[in-house]
Design a protein around this motif. Structure first.
Motif: not given
Length: 498
Positions: A138, A159-160
């Motif tokens: 992320g 986000v990752s």
């Protein structure tokens, strides 16, 4: 090679799309290990190799701190660095093994499973053995990546997840596009890449749209700040004969750059607080009072037999302090059973006591300031403990330990993610770089060149309100990942393993 190439997605290079391609390549390799004979151990080895390449290329600065500045023999420092990277590689290895074991037919199910396992592995690495979340996927997607829009909603691990999902989707698009079965009209209809391409567009478009949402609001008047960068080399910083040079450097920088909030780096004054002349502290306080403001400096504080890595404020708000709560293993405290290891290095101030986890924000220059020291800002859930009360984030760091390596730029990228998650500006005062002002949308508004002496002067705003991540932390994405793993592996047919 895929893991090492993935480092290009992170600062200072910042080719964020490389992370999608790198993880997509890993997804492809793990796909090849699934089938009627589940080769779980090979899946673990493939993912471990990827992780080892990522960490050896991306956190090689550990060697610099141990050997160049820590005084450890080069061979031993190299071995310690390799072993450290090998331990970190165990987390992706577990994700790879579970993917091969649990994967079921269906391209979308597999992409979801891969993203969820990868995310849980990164989250686990962020707290196991006190945690090392560095190089979580992320972080490579901080502004200007379109995926940065997910940060205020789901945090860095969300986000990752979106980045790993994109990797799987991109692989599926390419696989379908190049498929020999697509040569006929009937084959093309079956293998049309439109669906994974549409899913890719949805993930990217969703992040871009969310990036336009403002979750917090400016509060109070604009605030003038001066972030001081003394550029005192680590190998001379703690020499007694250099003590007064450091004091003069920071006094001059503060005197020449008046501001309502002046921030000095971590352990800017290389001594304990009670060893600093009282008249010097009085002089710093007078400089802060010129603007009816405050000065925040990093310094070690002794309390009986306990020692703290602390930040102390002087000025209109009176003396306040914050003690670092998340200490660096081997750098700031010695893990049980490793005294022999530390005896081979020469690391000053390596036996601190952790500060209380419930420390309130400091009231400085009319703002509620959440102070964090050095790599504390790598732990998002610890930063949000001071929110939504805090209106401004301030980080004091000394990454001179890592020399002219990837570490300072990577650390700044981590700070960008914290601003995105919290909807707060981040001020970073460092000894040798990167001293910077980061806006609420993750943009670096201004920064000093590394390894220069100077002051970064600017105007910032405090912000109120709470993003979804501030309210809920990492739990929503962890629960989502766990549910997706259960869902995508629920149709598994038991098969014998080779």
């Amino acid at each position: 090679m895929l893991g090492a190439a993935g480092v290009l997605a992170f600062a200072p290079v910042g080719w964020f799309a490389v992370n999608w391609l790198s993880l997509g390549g890993l997804f492809a390799l793990l796909q090849a290990e699934t089938g009627t004979a589940r080769r779980v151990r090979r899946g673990a080895l493939v993912a471990a190799a990827y992780g080892f390449g990522l960490f050896v290329a991306g956190v090689s600065w550990v060697y610099v701190s141990l050997s160049v500045f820590g005084g450890m023999p080069a061979l031993l420092a190299g071995l310690a660095t390799v072993l450290f990277c090998a331990v970190l590689a165990l987390f992706p290895a577990l994700a790879g093994a579970l993917f091969v074991r649990l994967a079921t037919p269906g391209w979308f199910r597999r992409a979801l499973l891969f993203a969820s396992l990868w995310t849980l592995a990164e989250w686990s690495r962020g707290w196991a053995f006190t945690g090392f979340p560095w190089l979580a996927a992320g972080y490579s997607q901080a502004t200007p990546s379109p995926l940065a829009g997910y940060a205020p909603l789901l945090g860095v691990f969300g986000v990752s997840w979106s980045s790993a999902l994109l990797g799987g989707l991109i692989f599926e698009v390419v696989r379908r596009w190049l498929s020999t079965e697509a040569c006929s009209i009937r084959g093309w209809l079956r293998w049309c890449p439109a669906l994974p391409l549409l899913a890719t567009a949805v993930v990217l478009g969703g992040g871009a749209l969310l990036h336009e949402v403002r979750w917090t609001q400016a509060t109070g008047e604009p605030l003038s700040v001066a972030l001081l960068q003394g550029n005192v080399a680590q190998d001379i910083k703690w020499r007694p004969e250099r003590f007064f040079d450091s004091l003069r450097t920071y006094h001059r920088l503060a005197a020449e750059n008046p501001a309502r909030l002046t921030v000095l780096p971590e352990t800017a004054l290389p001594a304990f607080l009670d060893q600093v002349p009282g008249e010097y502290l009085d002089a710093l306080q007078q400089l802060a009072l010129r603007q009816n403001g405050d000065l925040l400096l990093g310094i070690a504080v002794a309390d009986s037999r306990q020692y703290y890595n602390a930040a102390l404020s002087l000025g209109a708000g009176g003396q306040q302090h914050y003690s670092k709560r998340h200490l660096v293993p081997f750098g700031e405290f010695v893990p049980a059973g490793f005294a022999w290891f530390m005896a081979m290095a020469n690391i000053p101030m390596s036996d601190f006591t952790a500060g209380s986890p419930g420390q309130p924000p400091l009231r400085l220059a009319g703002q509620n300031v959440a102070v964090n020291i050095c790599y504390e800002d790598a732990f998002g859930e610890e930063i949000i403990a001071a929110l939504p009360a805090a209106t401004l984030l301030v980080n004091l760091s000394n990454v001179a330990w890592f020399g002219d390596s990837l570490a300072p730029a990577q650390h700044l990228q981590i700070a960008q993610m914290r601003s995105l998650e919290t909807g707060r500006m981040m001020l970073r005062a460092t000894n040798t770089g990167m001293t910077a002002i980061v806006d609420i949308d993750g943009r670096v508004l201004s920064a000093l060149p590394p390894f220069t002496r100077g002051a970064l002067v600017g105007e910032v705003r405090g912000y109120s309100g709470a993003t979804p991540y501030v309210r809920w932390g990492n739990w929503p994405v962890m629960v989502l990942a766990a549910l997706l793993i259960a869902f995508t592996s629920s149709r598994q047919t038991m098969v014998p393993r080779a």
